[in-house]
Design a protein around this motif. Structure first.
Motif: not given
Length: 193
Positions: A23-27, A30-34, A52-55
Motif C-alpha cells: 500500500q505504501g506508507y501513506g496509504a 494503522t488499523r489495517d496494519l494492526a 512511523r515507528g513501525l515503518f
C-alpha cells in the motif's frame, strides 16, 4: 515490570512489511496494519508506538532480509560474478512479484523521504550499501583484470545503482523479462576488459 509480548515480533514485522510494501506508507492505515499483524490497536501502539515507528522497524527488517542477505550471499563470488549476480537477482525478484510491488526501499524513497529526515537517512543508507557493494567489486575486478578500467569504479558503481533502481521502478509498471534484462545488458557489457 513490563509484561512479555504475547506475539512474535518477527512475524508481526513481516506482516507489516507486506502491508507497507503493498500500500505504501501513506496509504497504509494503522488499523489495517494492526489487523494484518494480528494485533489489537492497543497492542500495536504499545509495541511500536505509532505507524512511523513501525515503518522504521519494518524497513530495518526488510533491509536485513533482502539487501544484507543478498550482499552476504554475493560478496564471496569473484568480482564480475558478484556484480552480475546482484543485477540478475534484482531482475528475477522483480519478475517473481505478481503484485508488482517493486522494492520497499525504493518505494520509501519515493513515498516518504521528503517528509521525514530519519526515514530519508535510513533509505539513503540502504542505497549506499548497494553503491558500496558495486564499487567494492568493480575495484576488485579492475585490480585483478576481470573488469575494464575504461570507467572509474566510482562511476560504474553509481551507474549500477541507477540501473538497479530503474529496473525496480520499471518492474512496477511492466514486468517483462526482455525489457528488464535489456536494461541490464548494456551496463554489464561495460565490465568487459
Amino acid at each position: 515490570m513490563a509484561r512479555p509480548r504475547a506475539f512474535d515480533e518477527g512475524v508481526a514485522l513481516s506482516a507489516a512489511i507486506d502491508g507497507f510494501w503493498a500500500q505504501g506508507y501513506g496509504a497504509a492505515g494503522t488499523r489495517d496494519l494492526a489487523a494484518r499483524m494480528g494485533l489489537t490497536t492497543a497492542s500495536f501502539y504499545n509495541a511500536f508506538g505509532d505507524k512511523r515507528g513501525l515503518f522504521l522497524k519494518a524497513l530495518d527488517q526488510y533491509l536485513v532480509e533482502t539487501l544484507r542477505q543478498r550482499i552476504a550471499r554475493l560478496d564471496p563470488l569473484p568480482p564480475r560474478e558478484a556484480v552480475a549476480g546482484f543485477v540478475a537477482d534484482v531482475v528475477e525478484r522483480s519478475l517473481a512479484d505478481p503484485q508488482r510491488r517493486g522494492c520497499m526501499l525504493i518505494n520509501a524513497a519515493l513515498d516518504v523521504t521528503a517528509q521525514d529526515p530519519e526515514i530519508r537517512d535510513k533509505v539513503a543508507g540502504g542505497m549506499e550499501q548497494i553503491r558500496a557493494f558495486f564499487q567494492r567489486h568493480v575495484q576488485a575486478g579492475q585490480a585483478d583484470g576481470t573488469i575494464s578500467t575504461a570507467q572509474s569504479a566510482e562511476d560504474l558503481a553509481r551507474l549500477f545503482l541507477g540501473v538497479v533502481l530503474g529496473i525496480r521502478v520499471m518492474a512496477r509498471l511492466h514486468a517483462d523479462r526482455d525489457q528488464l534484462e535489456g536494461m541490464a545488458r548494456p551496463v554489464l557489457a561495460l565490465l568487459t576488459p
